[in-house]
Scaffold this motif. Sequence first.
Motif, PDB file in Angstrom:
ATOM      1  N   VAL A 134     -29.560 -13.927  11.358  1.00 28.36           N
ATOM      2  CA  VAL A 134     -27.962 -13.342  12.286  1.00 28.36           C
ATOM      3  C   VAL A 134     -26.924 -14.283  12.130  1.00 28.36           C
ATOM      4  N   ASP A 135     -25.762 -14.993  11.855  1.00 31.65           N
ATOM      5  CA  ASP A 135     -25.359 -16.351  12.361  1.00 31.65           C
ATOM      6  C   ASP A 135     -23.685 -15.198  13.081  1.00 31.65           C
ATOM      7  N   PRO A 136     -22.617 -15.666  13.243  1.00 29.64           N
ATOM      8  CA  PRO A 136     -22.221 -15.494  14.568  1.00 29.64           C
ATOM      9  C   PRO A 136     -20.851 -14.286  13.434  1.00 29.64           C
ATOM     10  N   ARG A 137     -20.894 -14.938  12.229  1.00 29.94           N
ATOM     11  CA  ARG A 137     -20.381 -14.076  11.300  1.00 29.94           C
ATOM     12  C   ARG A 137     -20.523 -13.592  10.207  1.00 29.94           C
ATOM     13  N   GLN A 138     -22.004 -13.679  10.141  1.00 34.92           N
ATOM     14  CA  GLN A 138     -22.731 -12.793   9.384  1.00 34.92           C
ATOM     15  C   GLN A 138     -24.254 -12.860   8.740  1.00 34.92           C
ATOM     16  N   ALA A 139     -25.008 -11.879   8.478  1.00 36.05           N
ATOM     17  CA  ALA A 139     -25.860 -11.774   8.149  1.00 36.05           C
ATOM     18  C   ALA A 139     -26.711 -11.897   6.587  1.00 36.05           C
TER      19      ALA A 139
END
Lengths: 122, 832, 74, 54
Positions: free
Chosen positions: D27-32
């Motif tokens: 899970v990154d700051p923009r998408q999983a």
Amino acid sequence: MSRRSQWKQVADGMLGGAGKVRTMEERENVPEKACGFCKNFSENAYASDGRGYCKKLKVGSDIKVDPAVYVMEGEASLTVLFNADGSKCQYFVRMELIDTNGNEVNDPSYRRAQRQMEKAVK
Amino acid sequence: MVAEPARDGSVQELENKQEWWWVAEKKRSKRLDYLRKAVWKKGALGGNYAPGIKLDLECATLFTDMWNFWKYDPIMMRRAKAIAHVLDNKTIFITDHAQLVGYFGSLPHTIMWRVDGASMVNEEAYNEPGIMPEPEQESLEKVAKLNDYWAGQTAVDKVARILDPEDAVKFLSGAIGWGAPSSAYGYSGKDYEYLFAGKRGFEDIIEDIEAAIEKAEEKTVGVPGPEILDIYDRLQNWDAMILVLEAAMRHAKRYARLARTMAENFETDDKRKEELLRLARTCEQVPAKSPRNLQESFQYDHFVQMFARVEAHEGAWPARPDYYHGPYYDKDVNIDKTLTKEEALDLVGEFMIRAYEVGGFAPRWAREGLQGITGTWVWTLGGVNKDGTDACNDLTIAFLQAARLVRVSNPTFGFRWHPKVKDEVMRECFECIRHGLGYPSMRNDPLLVQNAMHWHGHPLEEARTWVHQACMSPCPTTKNGVQPMRMASATANCAKMVEYALHNGYDHVVGMQMGPQTGEASSFTDFEQLFQAWTTQMQWLTNLLVRTVNLGRYKDPEFFGRPFLSGISQRSVESGLDVVSPVGDRGNCWITAFTWVENIDSLAAVKKLVFDEKKYTMEQLITALKANWDGYEQMRLDFVNNAPKWGNDDDYVDDIMIRCLQATARHSHVMKCPSGNNWPILPENVSGNIHYASIVGALPNGRRCGDALYDGGISPGPGLDKKGPTAVLASCGKIDHIADGRAFLLNQRLSPTQLAGEKGYQLWKAYIRTWADLGLDHVQFNMVSDETLRAAQKDPEKYSEVIVRVAGYSAHFVDISRKTQDNIIQRTVQGI
Amino acid sequence: MKCTECSYEAGVSSFRYLYNARIDASMTLRQCPQCQAWLAVDELAGEARQRVTDGDAPWGKSAGIEGLARDVAR
Amino acid sequence: MSTCAECKSFFVREEEPGQGDCVRRVVDPRQAYYQSKPVREDSSSSGCESFQKK
């Protein structure tokens, strides 16, 4: 000297770095009197690897040796890197305004957007 | 997640306020909303990458390891093995909600690094702020090591070594042009007729290659003779093509396996589970076999684009998605009814999003010249079929509708207008423009088909398949018409032509005698002497750029090598030659003419104020120019306001435009590409007008060094077209859009208020009719108000989704530099 | 010329030339070498008029045909 | 010494004995997303911060 030989010398001065292996130290170090701090440095608009032109010196000059060799006339300007050591160069003039903002666009005279220059200016 | 909530208010209220980005957020599906906001935007903000974007070291390292390991292989085979190693081992990912997959970097926030392209770009990557993955020191050491390995042996290093040294120095000065003379930084057309119209999967292509090998081997085991000698190289090339196509199929199957693993082990939602299994089946089918439905067709196309980008830094995305995928849309939505229109729209929107997220590390000049985007993904819609009938279909409409929902700045569309386009399609085009996307650009299809035949001899049926090879230039998608390498280093900073004519060929910015010495302009006694000097500089500048890139193209199969692109191109599959080889390429070159109109306005100003009215002497002018007009403000204003300017239907200056274009067109027939074909010019700018602002000196049109150049093509100078849109069209209509050049970009800014509602549509449609009647080949529109743009400057976060047309592309307004923003606002808002 | 922000005083050309936002007007943008503020400069008078920040347009709105569009007419 | 085969993230490739995929959720700051990287089942997992015994 033939036209080709003359320009070969200029090209070697300009492209000499292409096949050269550099140390981390050479890449990272920004000397106190680096060319990038000088008013006579003008960034190259094509190769943004930190190379630029000296507005005073022409090809054939050498500011690495002591005493420096100054060639004032010629076909093309001397190519130097932003972090070349200009301490031996009598034409070094410190620039008051250095713009490290890479979000604005090309300005060969003022802009130095390299990571190393950002750190050095701060 | 960074998803911002939609603004309060109903869709209707937001539409009334023309806040289209909030409208889109409310109207699109949850899936599209998620995927659109999930994108890590790779376009640079001015010249810098956005926070969080990191250089992809994994692919660069994998590629280099295998390239080094196979050092004794011929170049095509060596590259094929290195690419295969990347495809087999790089990290892949599947984003939540995604139905299409494939990214050429290893993770969503990474930018691919073409490590074998150019040493100077590699060193630039090392120096670039903010892009090193953490821990930074460790990454810097890795990058330094890679750079040392590649120093001197990249594609551009190799070309630079053999260029004429004078050409090399002048080209690399950065003053007269840009681009790289190598397909390492290519803009390759794709042979869509072979792949899509021919319904071939990679397994079919391998069969074609094996048949070709078998035929060739009959000779290599037969009677000795000189004619069989080059077959040995071709056999190596064919083997390389097969090797890389097989790796590509394995790579797709990795996605299939991941999708199944997710479905069977992690996913709890039944609907998503089924989607993942469908995705697995899709990646098992394509690219190995030809597609069976719309999803597979999109996926196939996307895979092809990704593989080409693992092989080379592709700066453009020539495509005609409605034409080649349209039959599958028709089958799924209209005939078999396996997809609803809404489901199809989701797929179309996602297809655009997958392209939007693509981005590689580009040198700073390319970032500045294409601010906010990562390349010119101009997709072609509309047009005609090979028999001349209307090619628009339901998918054309779906693309235009999806664009308004996802509002990406890349890809954009170029619409091939022709008289038989139906009103419902025109309305969709207009809605995109009205929603402020800045696209589609409108292209005059009948005229451009003729133009392709005129300049490059493409047969009618092939010319009708044309797609935008980059921003503007049409190129067929056929065996002999498709161009594997847009020869982008023939991109000319044309304002230097008049600058050098005025300074005896000397460039005061780089301190070098660049052009030929055409005489001290201060001694010119009539306009003809100046024009002659201009012509000589024009010929010198275009000759140099074309020489450079011709050599780069010719040597590319030896210096770089494109096994994948060759493997999907019919002429290479048949011949065994690297597709970049000029053999079998009809030639579709053009010189991108940046900063063109400055020549015209400058020449006209000198003619009028110096030679006709004798208000100033040439000496006074040259002195003022050398001083960058400092201390000559009144005189500068005179040269701006009291000299005729292009775009006002004034024959005085328009005749100079025609004269310059015709002189250049004559020379375009003299210069030849490696296939022996012509080099016409194509005036357009992208955001090169800003990149070159501090590189072009002061000019007689009144600009100083530092000022933005005009926004390009044949667009009048911002604010200088004072006689309305009809006068602009009348000036542009004086150009022969077939014989005078390859294409001509025209930017126009329209008022969103004036063009509201049905009346607005009818006004615009009438404008387009006039545009077509006058024989123009291109026009594109900005339709966002000053108020909005100024507000976006003040509060960029609030207006982060506002899109503007920059030149041959669109960008989010907040991603372009302040100078570029002001340049766009300065353009005249035309009332039509 | 005197910087409106920090009162640095020097000849006009000592202030970094940025650009001329409207080619047909004598207002330019320059940057003070001392405080680095962006300044709107009247080139005819050789005077700095004001500091320019995001969204400011001291040279006026879009060029164009007055009165045809609401945003132009204002 | 533990190996990748002992990890929860390891999924064997049935058609290629000894080979597998390391599949992990990110899970990154923009998408999983789920990411996958090829690994051998006998690879050492020592030093892998993501190792989770099956």
